[in-house]
Design an enzyme around this catalytic site. Structure first.
Site, mmCIF file in Angstrom:
data_model
loop_
_atom_site.group_PDB
_atom_site.id
_atom_site.type_symbol
_atom_site.label_atom_id
_atom_site.label_comp_id
_atom_site.label_asym_id
_atom_site.label_seq_id
_atom_site.Cartn_x
_atom_site.Cartn_y
_atom_site.Cartn_z
ATOM 1 N N GLU A 24 0.854 -0.922 0.084
ATOM 2 C CA GLU A 24 -0.208 -0.017 0.082
ATOM 3 C C GLU A 24 0.997 1.378 -0.132
ATOM 4 O O GLU A 24 0.411 2.215 -0.437
ATOM 5 C CB GLU A 24 -0.938 -0.094 1.222
ATOM 6 C CG GLU A 24 -2.012 -0.916 1.090
ATOM 7 C CD GLU A 24 -1.760 -2.360 1.475
ATOM 8 O OE1 GLU A 24 -2.630 -3.220 1.694
ATOM 9 O OE2 GLU A 24 -0.473 -2.618 1.750
ATOM 10 N N ASP B 96 -16.729 1.078 17.100
ATOM 11 C CA ASP B 96 -16.396 1.065 15.791
ATOM 12 C C ASP B 96 -17.171 2.278 15.132
ATOM 13 O O ASP B 96 -17.662 3.260 15.813
ATOM 14 C CB ASP B 96 -17.071 -0.386 15.302
ATOM 15 C CG ASP B 96 -18.629 -0.395 15.396
ATOM 16 O OD1 ASP B 96 -19.407 0.455 15.198
ATOM 17 O OD2 ASP B 96 -19.229 -1.709 15.604
#
Length: 439
Positions: free
Chosen positions: A211, A260
């Site tokens: 990445e 989350d």
């Protein structure tokens, strides 16, 4: 607290401090007027200021946040002007990663192995502990050549141990392969890496694509790196904080509760343990922290999925104008896609393509190009005036959904999905659906 003077850096993709300079040049940054407590005060300061970038002073140092909490910031880092440029540039970068050739030896200060010297916040009242939320974990597979960079939350257990939430993707695979051989997996955690690295690390290119090299493509090949810190791996520099260590085989610890992306609490799990060997920092470092479920979290996670949806839907309709995974859906479960259609059925094909491109998606709404996905009233108006429930709803039962969705079956992850075709029917005159405007 005195701040390190840094030379002007033009490219905000290459250095977190360059992005801060950009915000300061625009008078778009909020700095705390006093030292804030790491328990809850920093989190409240970040939340109440979003999407404006912040610098919070604490007893352990400076915390920065909301750096990528707006599309304006995202476009500045990507060097683009609009959504279409951003989507196409991101898609190209993931298919054409560029190896870093600009190698250097960074000047860093050692803090030993004590995590408690870092200004790590505690965000919400039921959190299991103090969390590093903007850590880019970089590791190389044992006995192989694949290198991975991805963002994971990490809960501080003590001075030199972290419990790290690893979902079953690339880093998890690398760790379990090393664990099967009974050996540790060396890794580095970058906090305050070059902004382009965060955009790329939030993506999911195929296994084996590094990445950071995607980030180098996004940055036009200007990213610098060092091979001095993690054997066999070029780490991007400058990074504000570099934590070197290893994942321990056969070692687990309770991690959580933690909030989350949907703003709900995630459960407590047994997660891998990371042993810290050394912490390195720049002079007077800025500790980057991302507010869980905040604008920055939802944009960083959602944008790569917007790219995937844009790419998938572009293959089945004449034109895609915008894709949005709005904060109201946690940047994850709910999407609005604006398109131009040439035949009836294009919108339904777009719905199916969106679900295929982002499997965690639960609700997909497709609107015409004259409807702004950034305006919830516009989208609701389109649903109210252009959708017939017996013709324009698509319900998919028994599909695999997201583990983040509390309404889904948490064991099987089976859910149902809803698609809404809120485009005007081509069989009727277009003037009937035109919203009146005052010149």
């Amino acid at each position: 607290m005195m701040r390190e003077a840094s030379p002007p850096v033009q490219n905000a993709a290459l250095d977190l401090r360059a992005l801060l300079q950009f915000y300061r040049s625009q008078s778009e940054i909020i700095e705390s007027q006093r030292k804030l407590e790491l328990e809850f005060e920093v989190a409240r300061f970040i939340r109440d200021s979003q999407p404006t970038p912040v610098v919070a002073d604490t007893e352990r140092g400076l915390v920065v946040s909301n750096l990528l909490a707006s599309r304006k910031a995202l476009f500045e880092v990507l060097g683009v002007r609009d959504d279409a440029e951003a989507y196409s540039k991101m898609a190209r970068a993931m298919s054409s990663p560029l190896q870093i050739s600009n190698l250097t030896t960074p000047s860093l200060v050692s803090l030993g192995d004590d995590l408690l010297r870092l200004p790590v916040p505690k965000f919400f009242e039921k959190d299991g502990g103090y969390y590093i939320t903007a850590g880019v974990f970089i590791a190389k597979e044992v006995g192989g050549r694949a290198v991975n960079a991805s963002i994971h939350r990490a809960m501080i257990l003590d001075e030199n141990h972290l419990a790290v939430r690893l979902v079953p993707r690339h880093l998890y695979y690398m760790f379990t392969q090393a664990e099967k051989r009974g050996i540790a997996l060396p890794a580095a955690i970058l906090v305050g890496a070059p902004p382009a690295v965060y955009v790329a690390a939030a993506c999911s290119p195929p296994y084996g694509i590094y990445e950071v090299e995607v980030a180098n493509t996004l940055a036009g090949g200007g990213l610098a790196g060092t091979s001095d810190l993690l054997e066999g791996v070029v780490l991007p520099v400058p990074s504000e904080v570099v934590i070197l260590g290893e994942f321990l085989p056969g070692k687990r610890s309770k991690e959580g509760p933690f909030v989350d992306i949907l703003g709900t609490y995630d459960g407590v799990r047994e997660e891998p343990v990371f042993l810290v060997h050394e912490i390195l920092t720049r002079q007077t470092p800025y500790f980057y922290s991302i507010l869980p479920s905040g604008y920055e979290h939802t944009l960083l996670m959602g944008f790569p999925r917007e790219v995937a949806i844009w790419d998938g839907v572009s293959k089945v309709v004449p034109k895609v104008h915008k894709v949005r995974l709005p904060p109201s859906g946690g940047g994850w479960l709910y999407a609005v896609v604006s398109i131009d259609k040439s035949t009836e059925g294009d919108a339904k094909n777009a719905i199916l393509a969106a679900f295929a491109a982002h499997p965690s998606l639960k609700i997909a709404i497709v609107v015409d190009g004259d409807v702004d996905p950034d305006n919830p009233e516009d989208v609701e108006w389109a649903i109210a005036t252009r959708m017939q429930p017996d013709e324009d709803l698509v319900i998919i039962r028994g599909a695999r959904g997201s583990s983040l969705d509390p309404s889904a079956d948490q064991k099987s992850l089976i859910t149902s999905k809803l698609g809404i075709d809120a485009t005007r029917p081509l069989s009727k005159p277009s003037w009937m659906f035109e919203k009146a405007r005052i010149p």
